[in-house]
Design an enzyme around this catalytic site. Structure first.
Site, PDB file in Angstrom:
ATOM      1  CB  CYS A  74      -0.929  -0.008   1.213  1.00  0.00           C
ATOM      2  SG  CYS A  74      -2.055   1.396   1.243  1.00  0.00           S
ATOM      3  CB  CYS A  78      -1.534   3.859   8.173  1.00  0.00           C
ATOM      4  SG  CYS A  78      -2.547   4.520   6.824  1.00  0.00           S
ATOM      5  CB  CYS A  81      -0.963  -0.240   8.297  1.00  0.00           C
ATOM      6  SG  CYS A  81      -1.737  -1.452   7.198  1.00  0.00           S
ATOM      7  CB  CYS A 118     -15.648  -6.949   6.570  1.00  0.00           C
ATOM      8  SG  CYS A 118     -16.977  -6.759   7.740  1.00  0.00           S
ATOM      9  CB  CYS A 149     -18.677  -4.594   5.524  1.00  0.00           C
ATOM     10  SG  CYS A 149     -17.683  -3.217   6.142  1.00  0.00           S
ATOM     11  CB  CYS A 209     -18.360   0.387   9.313  1.00  0.00           C
ATOM     12  SG  CYS A 209     -17.279  -0.511  10.445  1.00  0.00           S
ATOM     13  NE  ARG A 281     -17.587  -3.945  13.134  1.00  0.00           N
ATOM     14  CZ  ARG A 281     -18.504  -4.810  12.696  1.00  0.00           C
ATOM     15  NH1 ARG A 281     -18.264  -6.094  12.750  1.00  0.00           N
ATOM     16  NH2 ARG A 281     -19.647  -4.397  12.191  1.00  0.00           N
TER      17      ARG A 281
HETATM   18  N1  SAM Z   1      -6.692   0.576   3.175  1.00  0.00           N
HETATM   19  C1  SAM Z   1      -7.960   0.844   3.718  1.00  0.00           C
HETATM   20  C2  SAM Z   1      -7.940   2.006   4.665  1.00  0.00           C
HETATM   21  O1  SAM Z   1      -6.934   2.280   5.281  1.00  0.00           O
HETATM   22  O2  SAM Z   1      -8.999   2.649   4.796  1.00  0.00           O
HETATM   23  C3  SAM Z   1      -8.634  -0.341   4.369  1.00  0.00           C
HETATM   24  C4  SAM Z   1      -7.851  -1.328   5.208  1.00  0.00           C
HETATM   25  S1  SAM Z   1      -7.167  -0.725   6.716  1.00  0.00           S
HETATM   26  C5  SAM Z   1      -6.103  -2.063   7.144  1.00  0.00           C
HETATM   27  C6  SAM Z   1      -8.515  -0.784   7.857  1.00  0.00           C
HETATM   28  C7  SAM Z   1      -8.248  -0.394   9.297  1.00  0.00           C
HETATM   29  O3  SAM Z   1      -7.560  -1.434   9.967  1.00  0.00           O
HETATM   30  C8  SAM Z   1      -7.391   0.816   9.567  1.00  0.00           C
HETATM   31  O4  SAM Z   1      -8.079   2.012   9.406  1.00  0.00           O
HETATM   32  C9  SAM Z   1      -7.012   0.609  11.019  1.00  0.00           C
HETATM   33  O5  SAM Z   1      -7.978   1.191  11.870  1.00  0.00           O
HETATM   34  C10 SAM Z   1      -7.052  -0.916  11.177  1.00  0.00           C
HETATM   35  N2  SAM Z   1      -5.703  -1.457  11.425  1.00  0.00           N
HETATM   36  C11 SAM Z   1      -4.722  -1.619  10.523  1.00  0.00           C
HETATM   37  N3  SAM Z   1      -3.604  -2.112  11.090  1.00  0.00           N
HETATM   38  C12 SAM Z   1      -3.890  -2.268  12.411  1.00  0.00           C
HETATM   39  C13 SAM Z   1      -3.138  -2.740  13.525  1.00  0.00           C
HETATM   40  N4  SAM Z   1      -1.882  -3.117  13.419  1.00  0.00           N
HETATM   41  N5  SAM Z   1      -3.761  -2.766  14.724  1.00  0.00           N
HETATM   42  C14 SAM Z   1      -5.038  -2.361  14.848  1.00  0.00           C
HETATM   43  N6  SAM Z   1      -5.789  -1.917  13.833  1.00  0.00           N
HETATM   44  C15 SAM Z   1      -5.232  -1.863  12.620  1.00  0.00           C
HETATM   45 FE1  SF4 Z   2      -2.820   1.223   3.377  1.00  0.00          FE
HETATM   46 FE2  SF4 Z   2      -2.758   0.067   5.742  1.00  0.00          FE
HETATM   47 FE3  SF4 Z   2      -3.088   2.689   5.590  1.00  0.00          FE
HETATM   48 FE4  SF4 Z   2      -5.073   1.045   4.784  1.00  0.00          FE
HETATM   49  S1  SF4 Z   2      -4.293   1.268   6.852  1.00  0.00           S
HETATM   50  S2  SF4 Z   2      -4.292   2.859   3.723  1.00  0.00           S
HETATM   51  S3  SF4 Z   2      -3.853  -0.659   3.981  1.00  0.00           S
HETATM   52  S4  SF4 Z   2      -1.258   1.545   4.948  1.00  0.00           S
END
Ligand code: SAM
Ligand code: SF4
Ligand code: DTB
Length: 337
Positions: A74, A78, A81, A118, A149, A209, A281
């Site tokens: 990606c 973030c 992530c 989802c 979802c 959500c 959730r």
């Molecule tokens: N890429 C899309 C986005 O960021 O909107 C969808 C997938 S993203 C992985 C969805 C959510 O997963 C993130 O907004 C975050 O809240 C949660 N998430 C991701 N990595 C995480 C982690 N290590 N621990 C807890 N929540 C996590």
């Molecule tokens: Fe990409 Fe992870 Fe951020 Fe979603 S949360 S936009 S998958 S880096």
């Protein structure tokens, strides 16, 4: 009402807030949400349970199963992530999953007892060329008899409408943190970008959500800031995922100080109280919690979990373990409506 409880600061808060919320344009002030966090733990739980029971069967939990339809690589940064291309993690990038595999996974989720499926993609936003396939996924998964979802990153108005036309029930897009903490975690998209996407989802008529992550090093005031932001969305989200950070090796938050578990429970309770009708959730982080802590979260007003052995890339409690926990607690899974 119980007179002992009525004389606590808790009920004063309740009354003040009820008054404030019935006024037109009333909003949760961050200070009011922070004040909720300071209520004695047992009183807070009592208050959350009361609100929960006004709107839901407290012994019923909704089950959603997650599937990563496009993993890793990606472009966003973030900091929590494992799927970001900016960090060196064990996640391997893959292409968008073929339709037949998605359908197969959805059938398996339905057979296990999930009511919602989802689908998540590690995208900044979907490309227009992807929309046909993701729309087909929505149609086929709905045809199996599951709620749908998706979480695909940012959407524009047309993309949101296209997903609505395909029959999408919920779109997950998290605010993740308070606005004043957000910039320390993510630099490639702004808080306003997220609010804009939520606006498009809402305008398209898809259920929202939206939640966040705690345990990223934020202060309590910032946790309260996140909850206030969510509760002040008009209307507030139908579904509110509360994620406890899953620290993943290679991400900037790999060594984040774990949050006090009771502070996590408080966050669930505060979400329940400020968003009474939302499904709250209990999301990422259950694998790192013991059964007693999970039970406490459910007692604090959480009424949905991710069900199945995997979240997107990290592990989740085994379905069998969850079924045994439900049995021990006398909980029932929500059935199809
Ligand atoms: N890429 C899309 C986005 O960021 O909107 C969808 C997938 S993203 C992985 C969805 C959510 O997963 C993130 O907004 C975050 O809240 C949660 N998430 C991701 N990595 C995480 C982690 N290590 N621990 C807890 N929540 C996590
Ligand atoms: Fe990409 Fe992870 Fe951020 Fe979603 S949360 S936009 S998958 S880096
Ligand atoms: C949400 O708020 N939590 C889920 C879902 N929405 C998509 C995702 C949690 C992901 C945890 C890290 C992983 O498994 O990669």
């Amino acid at each position: 009402m119980n007179t002992t409880i009525a004389s606590t600061p808790l009920s004063r808060l309740h009354t003040t807030r009820q008054r404030a919320r019935t006024a037109p344009g009333a909003r949760w002030r961050v200070a009011d949400v922070e004040a909720l966090y300071t209520v004695p733990f047992m009183d807070l739980l009592f208050r959350a349970q009361r609100v929960h029971r006004e709107h839901f069967d407290a012994n019923e939990v909704q089950l959603s199963t997650l599937l990563s339809i496009k993993t890793g690589g990606c472009s966003e940064d973030c900091g929590y992530c494992p799927q970001s291309a900016h960090f060196d993690t064990a996640v391997e990038a893959s292409k968008l999953m073929p339709l037949a595999e998605v359908v197969q996974a959805a059938q398996a989720a339905k057979a296990q007892g999930a009511t919602r499926f989802c689908m998540g993609a590690a995208w900044r936003s979907p490309k227009d060329r992807d929309m046909k396939l993701v729309s087909a996924m929505v149609r086929e998964v709905k045809a199996i008899g599951l709620e749908t979802c998706m979480t695909l990153g940012m959407l524009d108005a047309d993309q949101a409408r296209e997903l609505k036309d395909a029959g999408l029930d919920y779109y997950n897009h998290n605010l993740d943190s308070a606005a004043d903490f957000y910039g320390t975690i993510i630099s490639t998209r702004t808080y306003q970008d997220r609010l804009d996407t939520l606006g498009h989802v809402r305008s398209a008529g898809i259920n929202v959500c939206c939640g966040g992550i705690v345990g990223m090093g934020e202060t309590r005031a910032q946790r309260a800031g996140l909850i206030a932001q969510l509760a002040n969305l008009d209307p507030y989200p139908e579904s509110v995922p509360v994620n406890n950070l899953v620290p993943v090796a290679g991400t900037p938050l790999a060594n984040a100080e774990p949050l006090d578990p009771f502070e996590f429970v408080r966050t669930v309770a505060v979400a329940r109280i400020t968003m009474p009708k939302a499904v709250v959730r209990l999301s990422a982080g259950r694998e790192q919690m013991d059964d007693a802590l999970q039970a406490l979260c459910l007692a604090a007003g959480a009424n949905s979990i991710f069900y199945g052995d995997k979240l997107l890339t990290t592990s989740n409690p085994q379905a069998e373990h969850d079924r045994a926990l439900f049995e021990r607690l006398g909980l029932k899974a929500q059935r199809d409506e």
